[in-house]
Enzyme design. Sequence first.
Site, PDB file in Angstrom:
ATOM      1  N   CYS A 246       0.835  -1.214   0.000  1.00  0.00           N
ATOM      2  CA  CYS A 246       0.000   0.000   0.000  1.00  0.00           C
ATOM      3  C   CYS A 246       0.870   1.266   0.000  1.00  0.00           C
ATOM      4  O   CYS A 246       1.513   1.567  -0.995  1.00  0.00           O
ATOM      5  CB  CYS A 246      -0.973  -0.044   1.168  1.00  0.00           C
ATOM      6  SG  CYS A 246      -2.385   1.074   0.974  1.00  0.00           S
ATOM      7  N   HIS A 330      -4.006  -5.124  -0.082  1.00  0.00           N
ATOM      8  CA  HIS A 330      -3.624  -5.699   1.212  1.00  0.00           C
ATOM      9  C   HIS A 330      -3.697  -7.228   1.156  1.00  0.00           C
ATOM     10  O   HIS A 330      -4.785  -7.804   1.266  1.00  0.00           O
ATOM     11  CB  HIS A 330      -4.544  -5.167   2.312  1.00  0.00           C
ATOM     12  CG  HIS A 330      -4.251  -3.764   2.713  1.00  0.00           C
ATOM     13  ND1 HIS A 330      -3.422  -3.439   3.768  1.00  0.00           N
ATOM     14  CD2 HIS A 330      -4.640  -2.587   2.171  1.00  0.00           C
ATOM     15  CE1 HIS A 330      -3.330  -2.125   3.870  1.00  0.00           C
ATOM     16  NE2 HIS A 330      -4.058  -1.586   2.911  1.00  0.00           N
ATOM     17  N   GLU A 332      -2.998  -9.289   3.355  1.00  0.00           N
ATOM     18  CA  GLU A 332      -3.442  -9.861   4.637  1.00  0.00           C
ATOM     19  C   GLU A 332      -4.954  -9.781   4.825  1.00  0.00           C
ATOM     20  O   GLU A 332      -5.498 -10.339   5.786  1.00  0.00           O
ATOM     21  CB  GLU A 332      -2.736  -9.153   5.800  1.00  0.00           C
ATOM     22  CG  GLU A 332      -3.340  -7.821   6.219  1.00  0.00           C
ATOM     23  CD  GLU A 332      -3.064  -6.676   5.258  1.00  0.00           C
ATOM     24  OE1 GLU A 332      -3.633  -5.590   5.439  1.00  0.00           O
ATOM     25  OE2 GLU A 332      -2.276  -6.858   4.307  1.00  0.00           O
TER      26      GLU A 332
END
Length: 353
Positions: A246, A330, A332
């Site tokens: 990011c 992202h 995750e």
Amino acid sequence: MNGLLYLEDGSIYEGKGFGKNGTSVGELVFNTSITGYQEILTDPSYAGQVITMTYPLIGNYGVNSFEDESTKVHAKGFVVKNISDNPSNYLSEHTVDQMLKKMNVVGVYDLDTRSITKKVRNKGAMKCVISTEELSKKQLEEYLGKTELQGNFMEEVSTKKAIHIEGQGAKVAVIDFGVKSNIIENLKHRECDITILPYDTAYEEIVKLNPQGILLSNGPGDPKTVKEGIKLIKSIIDKYPIFGICLGHQMLALAVGGDTYKMKYGHRGGNHGVYDIEKDRAYITSQNHGYAVDAESVKEKMIITHVNLNDNTVEGMRHKELPVFSVQFHPEGAPGPQDSAYLFDKFIKSMKA
């Protein structure tokens, strides 16, 4: 109590208040996720912003003590259509209202969030006032006029000192621009020995640490304002394997001589399609950013590896010669799909190689 949202174009949306009784000024953005409001609220990347949720019912499964992405809510306000004060979930410990009161964050509900979202899509992200106080239009205008939106939130969200998390695997230095806890959890799951470092860590401190790899985290604001971080990346780019996520992805682009730009309203939600060019495969990703990398500006040193399937913006890149890569989304999740968690494994392999 009453609540309202006042936009810099003069629009006023009236509703009811929850959370902290007060007034805040921030950048108005929207998130399209259906679940995950707790993770969204505690994501440091939302520092300085007022979040509008497009999904109409928020808070119905409550809030717990173990799904926060940081230690506090960094957002300036929370705007929803309907808020539940009677959550139903076996993990629920508090309501969103109680959470916002504890974190001193203003919330407003019973607004036309569809209209607000369409306005942001048409006019772009804009400054706004969110309030539960009785204020005149003149007072609202004064709040907007006297409050400058901070560009660099690193000092607010980054760790103030190094934090070591012992592990038996690869030694990773995480440069904390506003790292989410689930990024750390993904490294812990892969048994990494982790040291989380402040955003303005000196190059000499990295050398002393002697890591096997560097992770450049997510974070809030304009990447061009984080000059210390860009300088650090320039000094380490040819010395360690690097993985940027990011904001870390955007700052990596700036460090190699590329450029970034502010998007009209950004990408925020858990359903963004991304095409992995090298794998010839599409993934659904979780995203939260208002800036993007200019593709042409990085082509001398970087290869574009991922593109957004909605607007073709750059979603990933890798260095032509060095073990350095990054993604805009992202991997995750938290909240959102974890289809692209393979990128953490790619980072581990690059360190071992």
